[in-house]
Design an enzyme around this catalytic site. Structure first.
Site, short mmCIF file in Angstrom:
data_model
loop_
_atom_site.label_atom_id
_atom_site.label_comp_id
_atom_site.label_asym_id
_atom_site.label_seq_id
_atom_site.Cartn_x
_atom_site.Cartn_y
_atom_site.Cartn_z
CD GLU A 259 2.84 -1.09 7.98
OE1 GLU A 259 2.93 -1.16 9.22
OE2 GLU A 259 3.02 -0.03 7.35
CD GLU A 260 2.41 3.17 5.81
OE1 GLU A 260 2.27 3.55 6.97
OE2 GLU A 260 3.49 3.16 5.20
CG ASP B 50 -0.25 -0.15 2.55
OD1 ASP B 50 0.74 -0.92 2.63
OD2 ASP B 50 -0.67 0.49 3.53
CG HIS C 4 5.13 7.83 6.55
ND1 HIS C 4 4.04 7.52 7.32
CD2 HIS C 4 5.60 6.64 6.11
CE1 HIS C 4 3.87 6.20 7.35
NE2 HIS C 4 4.81 5.65 6.61
ZN LIG Z 1 5.06 3.63 6.53
ZN LIG Z 2 6.42 0.91 5.63
#
Ligand SMILES: [Zn+2]
Ligand SMILES: [Zn+2]
Length: 398
Positions: free
Chosen positions: A140-141, A82, A366
């Site tokens: 995952e996020e 993702d 990020h």
């Molecule tokens: Zn991340």
């Molecule tokens: Zn990551």
């Protein structure tokens, strides 16, 4: 027929550089948010089938599982797929073509590398007996409406069934290309969010004695919360209590009736985690002794991710053999969270970080300028592939 051998795993991986780069850039141009990884999953499934890998799709909503070989033991390798809701600021030909979405955590590289691992293992004529399982996980996020992440959903759908060991990598934008961090013990923290309402009684700002000021109550509980880390938790244990938002009041001369706060709790061990929940409750209890009240809700997030010593030792040996022990750099556990933790709760496993910092400027994960040095990908591939082989051998010897 498979024609390559394990002895040349790194050389073979380096010959796949262009292919890895191409796959990663294609995914980078078409990032998808959690549980919406349809194009990514289709790409993964198609490439796996081309390699002769047995494929299951729709595992954990948009996840894909590949099976190479059969029987026992089973060694799983996980990659997340993702992207994040970030507007990319990099001016590169392969920049995101989806407005407001960006692979800013390197999951495009993780996916490309795991596809490379599947290909490399499928071409080995001396691959050990057993099954190599490739877990391409969504989200995952973030979480779905039931607060479940990609790893949780894939596990519910059986992706970890029969798995004897599980491994994964994460790109590290803060360390030099090709260096590797992996240590025994906790890799990432348990993460819980909290929401609290501090209840007082509103009054005129000029007559505070006629109400119970929730802003005053908040100030006292905030102090008590700071004491959790500094006075209550064993100093050698990792823990964080952070208040992230405080909302209350609307005018200069009105004492409001409540203050809303939110924050995050981080820890490693399960007992420390539960201790933080209890201590937060006690800290908020200060409101009651001062005439107010509170409501507290804790939203449980990912558990701490524990790197099993037996698996870490294999990865470290592989790194030393392939690229030299000098590439192993010291790792200090950090308080970020990773949903790979749910997989290592089921089977012994480990995640390692591989350096992708190929330039002087900082490109943190990020952030809109995140990027990776793609030369690290073959190294990550070779480490994962050879570790898988050694774990298959170790687990079948038992
Ligand atoms: Zn991340
Ligand atoms: Zn990551």
């Amino acid at each position: 027929m498979p024609s390559l051998t394990r002895a040349h795993v790194l050389e073979n991986a380096r010959q796949m550089q262009d292919e890895l780069t191409q796959t990663r850039r294609d995914l980078h141009m078409h990032p998808e948010l959690g549980f919406q990884e349809h194009r990514t999953a289709d790409t993964v499934a198609r490439l796996l089938r081309d390699m002769g890998v047995r494929v299951e799709t729709g595992v954990g909503i948009t996840g894909v599982v590949g099976h190479l070989g059969e029987g026992n033991p089973v060694v799983a390798i996980r990659a997340d797929m993702d992207a994040l809701p970030i507007v990319e600021a990099n001016e590169v030909p392969y920049a995101s073509q989806t407005p407001g979405v960006m692979h800013a955590c390197g999951h495009d590289a993780h996916t490309a590398v795991l596809l490379g691992v599947a290909k490399a293992l499928s071409q080995l004529k001396d691959r050990p007996a057993g099954e190599a399982r490739f877990l391409f996980q969504p989200s995952e996020e973030g979480w779905d409406a039931e607060l479940k992440s990609g790893a949780m959903r894939m596990i519910e759908d059986g992706c970890m069934k029969g798995v004897d060991a599980v491994i994964a990598l994460h790109v590290a934008a803060d360390i030099e290309t090709g260096k590797v961090e992996v240590e025994r013990g906790y890799f990432s923290a348990a993460e819980d969010s909290f929401r609290a309402t501090i209840l007082g009684a509103g009054s005129h700002g000029a007559y505070p004695h006629k109400g119970v000021d929730p802003i005053f109550l908040f100030a006292q509980t905030f102090n008590a919360m700071q004491g959790i880390r500094s006075r209550r938790v064993n100093p050698v244990r990792g823990a964080v209590v952070s208040v992230g938002s405080v909302h209350g009041g609307s005018a200069t001369n009105i004492i409001p009736d409540k203050v809303e706060i939110t924050g995050t709790l981080r820890s490693f061990e399960d007992d420390t985690r539960q201790f933080l929940w209890r201590e937060l409750e006690k800290a908020l209890g200060v409101c009651r002794s001062l005439g107010g009240d509170y409501q507290l809700a804790i939203e449980k997030g990912y558990p701490g991710q524990f790197n099993a010593p037996e698996v870490v030792d294999v990865i470290r040996a592989v790194v030393s053999d392939l690229v030299g022990a000098d590439k192993l750099v010291k790792f200090d556990p950090q308080m970020g969270a990773e949903d790979f933790a749910y997989m290592t709760e089921i089977a012994p496993g480990a995640m390692f970080r591989i350096g992708v910092k190929g330039w002087d400027m900082e490109r943190p994960a990020h952030s809109p300028t995140f990027n990776i040095d793609e030369k690290a990908m073959p190294v990550g591939l070779a480490i994962l592939a050879e570790t898988t082989c050694r774990l298959l051998e170790a687990k079948s010897a038992k």
